[in-house]
Design an enzyme around this catalytic site. Structure first.
Site, PDB file in Angstrom:
ATOM      1  N   CYS A  16       1.027  -1.343  -0.122  1.00 52.51           N
ATOM      2  CA  CYS A  16       0.036  -0.248  -0.146  1.00 52.51           C
ATOM      3  C   CYS A  16       1.246   1.106   0.284  1.00 52.51           C
ATOM      4  O   CYS A  16       0.910   2.387  -0.611  1.00 52.51           O
ATOM      5  CB  CYS A  16      -0.625  -0.073   0.983  1.00 52.51           C
ATOM      6  SG  CYS A  16      -1.614  -1.304   1.815  1.00 52.51           S
ATOM      7  N   ASP A 470      35.120  20.877  16.636  1.00 52.01           N
ATOM      8  CA  ASP A 470      34.971  22.480  17.108  1.00 52.01           C
ATOM      9  C   ASP A 470      35.777  22.336  17.953  1.00 52.01           C
ATOM     10  O   ASP A 470      35.639  21.238  19.245  1.00 52.01           O
ATOM     11  CB  ASP A 470      34.462  23.248  17.109  1.00 52.01           C
ATOM     12  CG  ASP A 470      34.726  24.515  16.860  1.00 52.01           C
ATOM     13  OD1 ASP A 470      35.313  24.955  15.944  1.00 52.01           O
ATOM     14  OD2 ASP A 470      34.031  25.321  17.637  1.00 52.01           O
ATOM     15  N   ASP A 671      28.747  24.629  16.874  1.00 53.94           N
ATOM     16  CA  ASP A 671      27.862  24.718  17.204  1.00 53.94           C
ATOM     17  C   ASP A 671      27.179  25.064  16.510  1.00 53.94           C
ATOM     18  O   ASP A 671      25.693  26.031  16.877  1.00 53.94           O
ATOM     19  CB  ASP A 671      28.510  25.757  17.775  1.00 53.94           C
ATOM     20  CG  ASP A 671      28.973  27.722  16.527  1.00 53.94           C
ATOM     21  OD1 ASP A 671      28.520  26.874  15.669  1.00 53.94           O
ATOM     22  OD2 ASP A 671      29.637  27.892  17.834  1.00 53.94           O
ATOM     23  N   ASP A 675      29.484  26.588  12.542  1.00 55.34           N
ATOM     24  CA  ASP A 675      30.506  25.593  11.539  1.00 55.34           C
ATOM     25  C   ASP A 675      29.820  25.554  10.700  1.00 55.34           C
ATOM     26  O   ASP A 675      29.426  23.714   9.979  1.00 55.34           O
ATOM     27  CB  ASP A 675      30.501  24.611  12.709  1.00 55.34           C
ATOM     28  CG  ASP A 675      31.146  25.020  14.048  1.00 55.34           C
ATOM     29  OD1 ASP A 675      32.460  25.187  13.148  1.00 55.34           O
ATOM     30  OD2 ASP A 675      31.465  24.919  14.979  1.00 55.34           O
TER      31      ASP A 675
END
Length: 784
Positions: A16, A470, A671, A675
């Protein structure tokens, strides 16, 4: 391009959902369409200039299913509540029908005993009970008939026509009431040239009923051939009852898979205590306006998002972050609706409300994620598209093989085996194998403070080989603190007196290091004064007059420009710098007074998180714009494998590309703002959230707790979920690969085993339930 989410009704199996998806993908202007059987929804990316939402709804309706446009004014909470009510209603209806059908099926089986006994007695004595062709009924008569005859002898005196008439009427009623949706949906599929699970159930039960009807009205067709005219009335009823029972357990399991979403919805209070016209009043939550003042007492749930204006407290934010420790809140701090105020009372100003609130964004994000599809689902989609036609073909071949190869009762044996093939085949399990795992994993992730934006991200996270992080705010706390205060030899000052003078001067500066010095002075209870003079030299330092003392704070070159030699403390400054700390010299009244060191400290959880990432077989790389020496000091302390320092945002993107070209599957943790390019380039972007950033576009995953432990949890959850998906698909496939041949009679030549349609329906019901139950095990899984 726009994205539209539509509820779709009438889907029961993978065939379906595949058909609806293919229908939508063929529409002009549709860039992508994803249909989720578990959520009973379609998510469509389309060009509104080419195709309208109404046309997409019509396309679904024309394919034989139901669809409607969602209410644009409906919030995420209201939509989820409506979906929960529909699921609960579906579960109650299935339970009611399954219980009634099961009771009637048991009664029909009891009535079939004297009926089969009477009919077989009319056949040549050589056949005896063996003239009953259905294996399950043969076993039932052998095992139960003597006991039933002893307990209820009067039942065996009931005329055959009364027994068959009662069974005929009961079966018709069950088919028209409990099994009605099988036949209406199968007919709808047939009208659109398609076939699905309902087709298999309908063909199987209707064939069994038609066979029984012929045996009822023309029994001599069978008795003349030396075979008892089996009736499958009890089989039809029990097949419907068992399939409904499986659907009931499946519906209950679906309720459990969305428990995390319901928990979030339940966090939303219904009222808020607000200040209006100088009075405190309890107002419905949907009447609260932005900037209204809301009051919260200890132990109460915070009704809406806002910013604290007065008072202090500790707030339990575990619903957002998974962190059990309450977070201190004071004036100026943000608070989130749905969290719990633990200790003090406070007032706050309402900010984001309704659909824009953090809680509503989380509910929406989770709902979208649960409605998405993992790439591994494509295999099941391709198979489900041809599954039903193949099964129908196998059933026809099975009938022909039995009819031609068997000497004793070939027609009834051929019929029983063909019906068993139709009933045992289960495309449902294939359709549920991946979506159930995605739903449970999304909910489990939310409990852990990990919000995963879809099945594709969930699957990719399990393939990660390299984690790129980071430094600032990810590996480190992101807030500089004072780590060392060294007073120069023969200087008549204490460390606190030195800090008091330096912080008094730095309070006029906007540099992050200045903020760290001022906070440290405040933490020590030092009284600061306003400098009589202040000047800042960018990149070098500051100078001014504090309490009639000339104070100079800066790097070595800056102090030397002021004629202050720094040689007595150069060794200490070099040692501090080697440990990743930023050292600044202090001169008072023209003489070297000391060195102050400031650093962004390692997060408490970073070292253990990186150790766990290594245990998962992952390489950890740190990209930072900071100096090489500082970066390497932090990396060494944290246990990071490799460091790339001094890189700008475009440099981070280039490094990730280099890793990908070398064959690595890269996750970038940052963050979500600075970034963003690197997060977008990575195979999986993991954005560090702050509790209010759940809607960040840059990341595939949002880590609500804001530390690297979330990365460990996300990857571990992904790997565990992928194992569950593969297990589900394996069992869904192997069930059909083994079950269909057994139903067709593959074991009969060697072992004399022929599968009854009744047992086939029980196996079919079990297959879907087992897949959903296996997915639910993720709820109990623990992750570091």
């Amino acid at each position: 391009m726009e994205t539209l989410r539509l509820p779709v009704t009438g889907m029961t199996c993978a065939a379906c959902s595949s058909r609806v998806q293919r229908t939508l993908q063929k529409q002009p202007g549709v860039a992508d369409a994803t249909v989720n059987l578990m959520m009973k929804s379609a998510t469509i990316t389309f060009d509104p200039a080419v195709v309208s939402p109404e046309r997409l709804v019509n396309a679904i309706v024309d394919s034989g299913y139901g669809a409607s446009l969602a209410n644009p004014d409906q919030t995420a909470f209201e939509e989820q509540e409506a979906r929960d009510r529909a699921q609960q209603t579906e579960f109650r209806e299935l339970r009611h029908k399954a219980i009634v059908s099961g009771v009637l099926g048991g009664l029909a089986m009891v009535l079939s005993m004297p009926l089969m006994s009477a009919l077989s007695a009319t056949v040549a004595g050589a056949h005896g009970h063996g003239a009953v062709a259905d294996p399950f009924m043969r076993w039932s008569m052998t095992a139960l008939d003597p006991a039933l005859r002893a307990l209820m002898p009067s039942l065996y005196a009931v005329p055959v026509r009364w027994l068959t008439g009662g069974l005929l009427i009961t079966t018709l009623w069950v088919m028209g009431w409990a099994g009605r949706h099988f036949y209406t949906r199968a007919w709808a599929a047939l009208r659109h040239g398609a076939a699905d699970m309902n087709t298999l159930v309908s063909v199987g039960t209707l064939a069994a009923f038609a066979y029984s009807f012929v045996a009822t009205v023309a029994p001599r067709f069978f008795t003349d051939r030396g075979v008892a005219p089996d009736v499958y009335y009890e089989a039809v009823i029990l097949i419907i009852a068992l399939i409904l029972t499986g659907s009931m357990f499946e519906a209950r399991a679906k309720l459990r898979t969305s428990a995390a979403l319901r928990t979030l919805v339940d966090l939303q209070p219904q009222t808020a205590r607000v200040e209006r016209f100088g009075e405190e009043v309890d107002a419905p939550i949907d009447t609260v306006e932005p900037d209204e003042i809301v009051l919260v007492r200890p132990g109460e749930r915070i009704p809406v998002d806002g910013v604290v204006t007065s008072g202090e407290s500790a707030v339990d934010e575990s619903m957002l972050t998974g962190e059990s420790m309450p977070v201190a809140k004071r004036a100026g701090d943000q608070i989130i609706g749905g969290t719990i105020n633990r200790t003090g009372a406070f007032r706050y100003r309402a900010t984001t409300l309704g659909a824009d609130s953090v809680l509503a964004q989380i509910v929406k994000l989770m709902r979208d994620a649960q409605g998405s599809r993992a790439p591994i689902q494509h295999l099941a989609d391709r198979l489900s598209g041809i599954f039903v036609p193949v099964v129908l073909g196998i059933a026809v071949l099975t009938f022909a093989a039995w009819y031609l190869a068997v000497d004793e009762a070939p027609l009834v044996r051929a019929f029983a085996s063909a019906v068993a093939v139709l009933i045992i085949a289960c495309p449902c399990a294939m359709g549920l194998a991946v979506p159930t795992a995605v739903m449970v994993a999304s909910g489990k992730g939310a409990e852990l403070g990990v919000l995963i934006k879809g099945g594709e991200a969930l699957q990719r996270a399990g393939d990660i080989t390299t984690v790129v992080v980071d430094k600032t705010g990810t590996v480190t706390a992101g807030t500089p603190v004072v780590t060392d205060l060294l007073v120069a030899p023969r200087v008549a000052l204490t460390a606190d007196q030195l800090l008091q003078l330096v912080a008094s001067l730095e309070r006029s500066s906007e540099h992050p290091l200045a903020d760290a010095l001022v906070r440290e002075a405040g933490a020590r209870g030092l009284a600061l004064t306003t400098p009589d003079a202040f000047a800042s030299v960018t990149g070098r330092g500051v100078h001014g007059v504090v309490c009639e003392h000339a104070v100079v704070v800066g790097n070595a070159a800056f102090l030397q420009d002021w004629g202050v030699p720094v040689a007595p403390l150069e060794g200490e400054a070099a040692r501090l710098a080697a440990n990743g700390r930023t050292a600044v010299f202090v001169a008072i009244d023209g003489a070297l007074a000391g060195v102050v060191a400031v650093a962004d400290p390692l997060r408490d959880s970073s070292r253990s998180a990186i150790t766990q990432l290594h245990a998962l077989g992952l390489q950890v790389v740190m990209l930072t714009g900071d100096h090489e020496r500082t970066a390497r000091a932090i990396a060494g302390e944290a246990g990071i494998d490799r460091v790339v320092a001094g890189v700008l945002p475009e440099g981070k993107v280039a490094e990730i590309k280099r890793l990908q070209e070398a064959g690595a599957v890269v996750a970038m943790v940052g963050d979500g703002i600075n970034d963003a390019p690197a997060l977008a380039q990575a195979d999986v972007g993991m954005a560090i959230g702050s509790g209010t950033d759940v809607a960040m576009e840059a990341g595939d995953v949002v880590l609500m707790r804001g530390d690297l432990q979330g990365v460990v949890r996300a990857i571990a959850l992904s790997r565990r979920t992928m194992r569950t998906m593969k297990q589900n698909l394996f069992w869904a496939f192997i069930y059909n690969v083994i079950g269909i041949p057994i139903a067709a009679g593959a074991l009969y030549p060697a072992f004399g085993v022929q599968l009854s349609p009744i047992l086939a329906s029980a196996a079919m019901a079990f297959s879907s339930v087992s897949v959903v139950s296996n997915s639910l095990r993720l709820r109990r899984a623990t992750f570091a």
